[in-house]
Each structure stands twice: as C-alpha cells, then as structure tokens.
Design a protein around this motif. Sequence first.
Motif, PDB file in Angstrom:
ATOM      1  N   SER A 242       0.903  -1.247   0.069  1.00  0.00           N
ATOM      2  CA  SER A 242       0.122  -0.020  -0.024  1.00  0.00           C
ATOM      3  C   SER A 242       1.048   1.273  -0.095  1.00  0.00           C
ATOM      4  CB  SER A 242      -0.842  -0.049   1.138  1.00  0.00           C
ATOM      5  OG  SER A 242      -0.784   1.115   1.877  1.00  0.00           O
TER       6      SER A 242
ATOM      7  N   PHE B 222      -2.589  -3.348  -4.658  1.00  0.00           N
ATOM      8  CA  PHE B 222      -3.749  -3.067  -3.980  1.00  0.00           C
ATOM      9  C   PHE B 222      -4.479  -4.385  -3.294  1.00  0.00           C
ATOM     10  CE2 PHE B 222      -8.390  -1.529  -3.666  1.00  0.00           C
ATOM     11  CZ  PHE B 222      -8.183  -0.975  -2.258  1.00  0.00           C
ATOM     12  N   THR B 223      -4.886  -4.496  -2.167  1.00  0.00           N
ATOM     13  CA  THR B 223      -5.333  -5.755  -1.604  1.00  0.00           C
ATOM     14  C   THR B 223      -6.773  -5.928  -2.109  1.00  0.00           C
ATOM     15  OG1 THR B 223      -6.046  -4.776   0.179  1.00  0.00           O
ATOM     16  CG2 THR B 223      -3.874  -6.070   0.161  1.00  0.00           C
TER      17      THR B 223
ATOM     18  N   ALA C 270     -13.059  -0.232   1.829  1.00  0.00           N
ATOM     19  CA  ALA C 270     -11.779   0.415   1.607  1.00  0.00           C
ATOM     20  C   ALA C 270     -11.778   2.086   1.927  1.00  0.00           C
ATOM     21  CB  ALA C 270     -10.954   0.440   0.103  1.00  0.00           C
TER      22      ALA C 270
ATOM     23  N   TRP D  67     -17.677   5.549   4.618  1.00  0.00           N
ATOM     24  CA  TRP D  67     -18.659   5.997   4.013  1.00  0.00           C
ATOM     25  C   TRP D  67     -19.666   6.070   5.314  1.00  0.00           C
ATOM     26  CZ3 TRP D  67     -21.902   1.856   1.431  1.00  0.00           C
ATOM     27  CH2 TRP D  67     -21.764   0.659   1.726  1.00  0.00           C
TER      28      TRP D  67
ATOM     29  N   GLY E  38     -10.990  -3.754   6.124  1.00  0.00           N
ATOM     30  CA  GLY E  38      -9.555  -4.585   6.255  1.00  0.00           C
ATOM     31  C   GLY E  38      -8.539  -3.638   5.651  1.00  0.00           C
TER      32      GLY E  38
ATOM     33  N   GLU F 231      -1.891  -3.891   6.073  1.00  0.00           N
ATOM     34  CA  GLU F 231      -0.815  -4.564   7.178  1.00  0.00           C
ATOM     35  C   GLU F 231      -1.665  -5.807   7.757  1.00  0.00           C
ATOM     36  OE1 GLU F 231      -2.267  -1.724   6.408  1.00  0.00           O
ATOM     37  OE2 GLU F 231      -1.240   0.065   7.560  1.00  0.00           O
TER      38      GLU F 231
ATOM     39  N   ASP G 161      -8.060   3.928  12.692  1.00  0.00           N
ATOM     40  CA  ASP G 161      -9.481   3.951  12.677  1.00  0.00           C
ATOM     41  C   ASP G 161     -10.229   4.080  13.765  1.00  0.00           C
ATOM     42  OD1 ASP G 161      -9.297   3.797   9.754  1.00  0.00           O
ATOM     43  OD2 ASP G 161      -9.248   1.463   9.840  1.00  0.00           O
TER      44      ASP G 161
ATOM     45  N   VAL H 140     -16.871   2.247  10.272  1.00  0.00           N
ATOM     46  CA  VAL H 140     -15.675   3.566  10.892  1.00  0.00           C
ATOM     47  C   VAL H 140     -16.151   4.754  10.925  1.00  0.00           C
ATOM     48  CG1 VAL H 140     -13.620   4.194  10.408  1.00  0.00           C
ATOM     49  CG2 VAL H 140     -13.814   1.526  10.275  1.00  0.00           C
TER      50      VAL H 140
ATOM     51  N   ARG I 181     -10.662   8.358  10.382  1.00  0.00           N
ATOM     52  CA  ARG I 181      -9.368   8.009  11.001  1.00  0.00           C
ATOM     53  C   ARG I 181      -8.794   9.136  11.556  1.00  0.00           C
ATOM     54  NH1 ARG I 181      -6.485   4.381   8.468  1.00  0.00           N
ATOM     55  NH2 ARG I 181      -4.575   5.671   8.586  1.00  0.00           N
TER      56      ARG I 181
ATOM     57  N   LYS J 207     -10.209   5.136  -3.988  1.00  0.00           N
ATOM     58  CA  LYS J 207     -10.339   5.813  -2.687  1.00  0.00           C
ATOM     59  C   LYS J 207     -10.703   7.400  -2.946  1.00  0.00           C
ATOM     60  CE  LYS J 207      -7.552   2.660   0.153  1.00  0.00           C
ATOM     61  NZ  LYS J 207      -7.863   2.253   1.506  1.00  0.00           N
TER      62      LYS J 207
END
Length: 434
Positions: free
Chosen positions: A89, A137-138, A210, A213, A234, A237, A300, A321, A324, A421
């Motif tokens: 990332s 990107f995962t 990701a 929202w 997720g 990390e 988060d 969430v 951040r 994002k």
Amino acid sequence: MWNKKFESMPVEDLQKFQLEKLRETVAWVQKRVPFYRKKFKEAGVKPDDIKSLEDVAKLPFTVKTDLRDEYPFGLCAVPMKDVVRVHASSGTTGKPITGPYTAADIDMWADCMARNFAAAGVSAEDIVQNAYGYGLFTGGLGFHLGASTMGCTVVPTSSGLTERQITIMKDFGTTVLCCTPSYALTIVERAEEMRVDLKALPLRVGIFGAEPWTSQMRKEIEARLGIRAMEAYGLTELGGPGVAFDCEAQQGLHINEDYYLAEIVDPVSLEPLPLGEKGELIFTSLQRRAMPMIRYRTKDITRLYREECSCGRTLLKMDKVFGRTDDMLIISGVNVFPSQIEALLLEIEEVEPQYRLVVRKKGYLDQLIVQVEGKKEIYDAGKEKRFEVEAKIAGHIKGSIGITVEVELVEPKFIARSEGKALRVVDERPKQLR
Ligand code: DLL
C-alpha cells in the motif's frame, strides 16, 4: 454462513481458541522477527506472560512507521521461499508498506473473503463484477479470491474505464458489484448520462469498502443503484479486506475473530477501553504466518460490541468506521470528522453526494470550506438560490456540530470523480502550521 463452525461458535470456545492462537503468534514472532524480539524485551514481556486474552495489553503496539522503517521485509517471519505473494500500500506519504503472504495465509484470506460474500447473500450462481483495483492493492485480488472460492462467475474489470464497466454490467448480467462506495457513485452517475437504468439490470448486491462512508451514503447508493449495499473492512497490514464484514442485519460489521483479536484504546493515552466505547481500533493477527501483526494501531475510530445478531453469528461487531485519526480536523477547537459533514450533507436535498473539505488558515484560525455540488437545476437557478442553499447548509452544520464553516455550492462535476478511494480532505495549511 460460509464457515459456520467459527462464525457461530459459542463465545467462550472462540475465546479459548483465540488465546491459544495468540500465544502461538507471540512465540512465532519472538523466535523469528528481531524487531519484535527487541520490542518485547524493551516492554519486559515474554511469550509465557500471555496467560489470558487481557494479557494482550502487556504487548507493545506496532505502528505504520514501524512497517516503513522495516521496509520491505524486515517484519517478515518466514524465509522468502515461503512467501507466495506480496501486496503493498502506497499510503499518502513516504515509502510503501508491504504485505507478504504464505500459501496458508492466502487460504485464510480466501476463507475470510468467502465469509464476506456469503454474508452479503452471494452464492455460486452470481456474476461478480470486481471493480476494485487489481495489482498491489489488496482490494482487487482479495475480492477475486473470495468470489472464486465461492464458485461465482468472476468478471475482473478492475477499477476505471467507467463506461466499459456499465456496458459489461449490462451485457454480462452482472448481479454483484464490488468497488469503493465512491466509485459506485461514479458508476451510477455515468450510467445516468449513458441513459442506462442500473435499477432495471439484474444487479442486486454491492460489496463496498476501503474508505469511510456513512449509513446515509449507503442509503443513497442503495436507492440510486437499486441494490443492497453491503460492506467490507480491512487493511494491507492485516492482509487486506476480510478483517470484518457486515451481514443481512446491516448493523455493524462482524470481525473474523478467529483470525483477528480486536481491541479499542484511547487514541491519546493508549489505555484499553471497554466494549461499547469509541476509540482507536487495534488488531493482533492470530493465524497469519508471513507477517503477523502485534497490536497494530489502525488509526480507525470505531466502537466494538458483542450482541446477539439476527444472522446467528456470534462474532464480535464493530460499528461502521467513524473516521481515521489522521483525517480528524480541529476547527475552532472542535474535533470534526469528514463523516460528520458527509452525513449532514446527505440530508440536504438540493445537493449531490459529491463533496470536498478544504482546510485553510485565516489569520491564526483554521477555516473549513465545504465544497459540495449543487443539483443541476439548483445550480442553474442562479446566484440567489445558491446563496440560500449555502446558508441553509452552513446553518445545518452549525446547528448540529456547532462549528462555523464556509459553504461553496459548486457546479455539477466540479469535484474530481473517484475510481478508488475518494479524496475528501484537502489541507491547504502550511505544513508547519497543521
Ligand atoms: O483498503 C483494504 C480493503 C480493500 C478493504 C477493499 C475493503 C475493501 P488499505 O488500502 O491498506 O486497505 O487501507 C486501509 O482503509 O485502515 C481504513 O481507514 C480504510 N477502510 C477500509 N475499509 C473500510 C471501511 C484496504 N469499510 C484503510 N470503512 C483502513 C471505512 C475503511 N474505512
């Protein structure tokens, strides 16, 4: 449920399992990763000190800069010959952070992601269009893995080329769309311009994540696409998406507790907080082998709670969430998260759900400018109408969170559309004054 045994395991048994895996993980990194050996020594903690789940609090935290300092593979606990995949990332600043996987880590990821799809009501019958970005990107490969594990028909569109996404959706009869919530909005807007009615297509579910929202944004997306909008959470990390997912109840996300031990701490004092209190989310991975994480500070902000869920899962829940810690703004001494502004903007019928927050210095004070797109007919109605709506929004924000903001009703399409994002905050303050 995809993995009924773990998803609905009695809490006591689950916690016993977690303790066993926590002890294994701590011993695993102590033996193999010099970084953890040193940190444990400094904290005066040994693997044998972990006798209960609460003892996790004795372990030191791991933060993003640790991953940067150990770039690329300093935190890897296995020889490279056992690493079968590396994601990464880029973040916004500095060196990227890496996420290596063993073959067993990939299998666990598949299990987590398949749970996410099953909880969203997806089955092998579904045609899944995966518009998360493929690559380091995962998101792309993580969703691909989950959908193929489940036996779905996977259409790996990756993100971008929005017109083509819509054509494929129509031609292939896509039933499930996976992407960021902001990209879902970009897609629906483009479809409207192409005169394609997404609501008339077979599309019925979206799995979005990701980025933060709000529930208000979820409702907007559900209404405009005519689907149920489900969620995935997720981070790189911890192996990417698949850490937590929501279920039919759409009331909080279930954490895959057999793989991840979650805690909430006060983001300033770092003291553990009880269930139900809002704070920073911390995770310790319990079964990952290539790069286990000990008490990783996600930044988060959310809340954890355990409740009987109508879906039958016993897994711990986290709230959506809230934001951040690094996106938190302090305006006239009041802490503000972009999500609070988003929720309020979505209550205003004269605007589109496209906004940006600009932070500037005005003298010694921080000033927040809320740029939001007016609906076409409102914007075109002229200056007076625009002033009226701007005042209405500023009043709504003042009345709800008590801060004075400047509102700029901008023309439709003014704000750059997201394919991944969304960029919500533009900080124009000089670096040294932030
Ligand atoms: O965004 C992994 C992912 C891909 C999750 C696809 C879900 C779907 P990173 O790029 O490392 O990984 O970013 C991780 O994104 O710490 C959160 O701040 C944010 N984030 C991820 N999912 C959510 C969500 C992926 N559902 C960071 N709600 C995390 C809010 C989320 N924020």
